[in-house]
Motif scaffolding. Structure first.
Motif, PDB file in Angstrom:
ATOM      1  N   ASN A  79      12.704  54.824 -33.052  1.00  0.00           N
ATOM      2  CA  ASN A  79      12.991  54.518 -31.483  1.00  0.00           C
ATOM      3  C   ASN A  79      14.511  53.757 -31.563  1.00  0.00           C
ATOM      4  O   ASN A  79      14.738  52.629 -32.085  1.00  0.00           O
ATOM      5  CB  ASN A  79      12.097  53.523 -30.889  1.00  0.00           C
ATOM      6  N   ALA A 100       9.465  49.758 -26.098  1.00  0.00           N
ATOM      7  CA  ALA A 100       9.286  49.857 -27.489  1.00  0.00           C
ATOM      8  C   ALA A 100       8.038  49.447 -27.843  1.00  0.00           C
ATOM      9  O   ALA A 100       7.527  50.045 -28.912  1.00  0.00           O
ATOM     10  CB  ALA A 100      10.078  48.316 -27.944  1.00  0.00           C
ATOM     11  N   ALA A 104       5.661  52.098 -30.415  1.00  0.00           N
ATOM     12  CA  ALA A 104       4.938  51.706 -31.364  1.00  0.00           C
ATOM     13  C   ALA A 104       3.479  52.018 -31.477  1.00  0.00           C
ATOM     14  O   ALA A 104       2.882  52.176 -32.430  1.00  0.00           O
ATOM     15  CB  ALA A 104       5.267  50.049 -31.592  1.00  0.00           C
ATOM     16  N   HIS A 117      12.318  51.000 -35.974  1.00  0.00           N
ATOM     17  CA  HIS A 117      12.558  50.421 -34.523  1.00  0.00           C
ATOM     18  C   HIS A 117      14.110  49.750 -34.768  1.00  0.00           C
ATOM     19  O   HIS A 117      14.408  48.724 -35.535  1.00  0.00           O
ATOM     20  CB  HIS A 117      11.694  49.356 -34.043  1.00  0.00           C
ATOM     21  N   SER A 119      16.758  47.274 -33.158  1.00  0.00           N
ATOM     22  CA  SER A 119      16.819  46.315 -32.178  1.00  0.00           C
ATOM     23  C   SER A 119      17.978  46.022 -32.252  1.00  0.00           C
ATOM     24  O   SER A 119      19.160  46.928 -32.057  1.00  0.00           O
ATOM     25  CB  SER A 119      16.081  44.924 -32.928  1.00  0.00           C
ATOM     26  N   GLU A 139      10.889  43.195 -30.648  1.00  0.00           N
ATOM     27  CA  GLU A 139      10.274  43.198 -31.922  1.00  0.00           C
ATOM     28  C   GLU A 139       9.105  42.830 -32.188  1.00  0.00           C
ATOM     29  O   GLU A 139       8.191  43.058 -32.999  1.00  0.00           O
ATOM     30  CB  GLU A 139      11.282  42.329 -32.754  1.00  0.00           C
ATOM     31  N   VAL A 142       6.581  45.544 -31.014  1.00  0.00           N
ATOM     32  CA  VAL A 142       6.498  46.336 -31.860  1.00  0.00           C
ATOM     33  C   VAL A 142       5.611  45.968 -33.290  1.00  0.00           C
ATOM     34  O   VAL A 142       4.899  46.979 -33.978  1.00  0.00           O
ATOM     35  CB  VAL A 142       7.733  46.777 -32.589  1.00  0.00           C
ATOM     36  N   ALA A 149       6.197  48.411 -39.474  1.00  0.00           N
ATOM     37  CA  ALA A 149       7.508  49.113 -38.988  1.00  0.00           C
ATOM     38  C   ALA A 149       8.596  48.420 -39.663  1.00  0.00           C
ATOM     39  O   ALA A 149       8.547  47.293 -39.923  1.00  0.00           O
ATOM     40  CB  ALA A 149       7.537  48.720 -37.328  1.00  0.00           C
ATOM     41  N   ILE A 151      12.184  47.109 -39.000  1.00  0.00           N
ATOM     42  CA  ILE A 151      13.206  46.638 -37.825  1.00  0.00           C
ATOM     43  C   ILE A 151      14.729  46.752 -38.271  1.00  0.00           C
ATOM     44  O   ILE A 151      14.958  45.882 -39.376  1.00  0.00           O
ATOM     45  CB  ILE A 151      12.554  45.569 -37.209  1.00  0.00           C
TER      46      ILE A 151
END
Length: 323
Positions: A79, A100, A104, A117, A119, A139, A142, A149, A151
């Motif tokens: 993403n 987001a 997720a 992801h 950020s 965050e 997610v 995940a 990040i």
């Protein structure tokens, strides 16, 4: 994760970071779904892979049903969607936080083995800018929906299609000055620009190595620059007779009050609030080095990137005299 034949859904695949990422994933044999609201924008990506390897699909992270369809059967999800200014229903809360979370949750429900992801450096629950606060909120959501995940928090990303150096370089074509904003005692805002190729390499590495996921990675280049120094770099590399001038931070707020009303504002009050905090690595979280990536310096790549903004020069062709 061996990417050959794997299905990877990329949200935001038509952006300045998404395009090279899609190409990199296709180059490793992945089957890439580019999830976008307008599939026409994704069609130019198809030549980056073999026939049928890159498939545009209609989806918006603000519409959960479309997200679920886009990730169905996907082995991994990325993403990249984010906004710098709000517009209509596309608010920071809707995109950075709820959007987001939607991605997720859908990735987890689809059984995807990996989620990356994107950020932003400076994501902070207590940040002065709503951009920073909603990035931090995203965050958290997610991590709740997809605990493993990966990040990433990049600083300002530069590259051929960036909206940072290219924006300022474009200004030199019609403006005799390049202004920078000064905060007074703390000076002008500081940034740690990171090359788009390094950001892409980091995401590929996180998709390939399960042991590296489940953490937050801060991504920045090897150098820290004040806003003044960035403007001086742009002036030097565009080779245009522009002056770099100081403006007080109050001028930034005034400009944002006026320009922030435009459909595609150059600056908003929230962006001014964002600049009150330096955009540099904290030094407390893993970064590019922990992923085995040596960050590339701005000075090494910017001359070629900004060459197209330089004035045209007359070329004298010398010929040998005829006998």
């Amino acid at each position: 994760m061996d990417m050959h034949g794997r299905v990877i859904t990329v949200f935001g695949g038509t952006g300045a970071i998404g395009r090279p990422l899609v190409g990199a994933l296709a180059g490793r044999g992945a089957r890439v779904r580019v999830a976008v609201r307008d599939v026409e924008r994704a069609h130019p990506l198809k030549p980056l892979g073999a026939v049928g390897q890159i498939a545009p699909v209609v989806a918006s992270i603000t519409h959960p049903d479309s997200v679920r369809r886009a990730v169905e059967g996907a082995d991994a999800v990325v993403n990249l969607v984010g906004i710098l200014a709000e517009s209509g229903r596309n608010t920071f809360e809707a995109i950075h936080a709820q959007g987001a979370a939607t991605v997720a949750r859908a990735a987890a429900e689809a059984g995807a083995s990996a989620l990356v992801h994107m950020s932003a450096l400076g994501a902070d629950d207590n940040g002065k800018a709503e951009y920073a606060r909603t990035k931090a909120q995203g965050e958290s959501l997610v991590r709740s929906a997809f605990p493993t995940a990966a990040i990433i928090r990049p600083s300002v990303v530069f590259g051929p299609d960036d909206k940072f150096f290219n924006l300022f370089a474009g200004m030199t074509r019609f403006s005799p000055v390049l202004p920078y904003f000064d905060r007074g005692a703390t000076g002008s805002p500081r940034f740690q620009p990171v090359y788009v190729g390094d950001v892409v390499a980091a995401m590929v590495r996180l998709l390939e190595e399960p042991g590296l996921r489940g953490r937050v990675h801060e991504l920045g280049g090897p150098g820290v620059y004040s806003m003044k120094e960035i403007m001086e770099l742009v002036a030097r590399e565009t080779r245009r007779p522009v002056r770099v001038i100081r403006l007080p931070f109050s001028a930034a707020r005034l400009q944002a009050l006026v320009l922030g009303r435009l459909p595609n504002p150059l600056i908003t009050l929230d962006q001014v609030a964002l600049m009150e905090t330096d955009n540099v690595l904290s030094g407390t979280l893993p970064g590019l080095g922990d992923l085995g990536i040596e960050p590339q310096a701005v000075e090494a790549l910017l001359p070629e990137q900004l060459a197209r903004f330089r004035p045209l020069h007359r070329h004298v062709i010398l010929r040998k005299p005829s006998r």
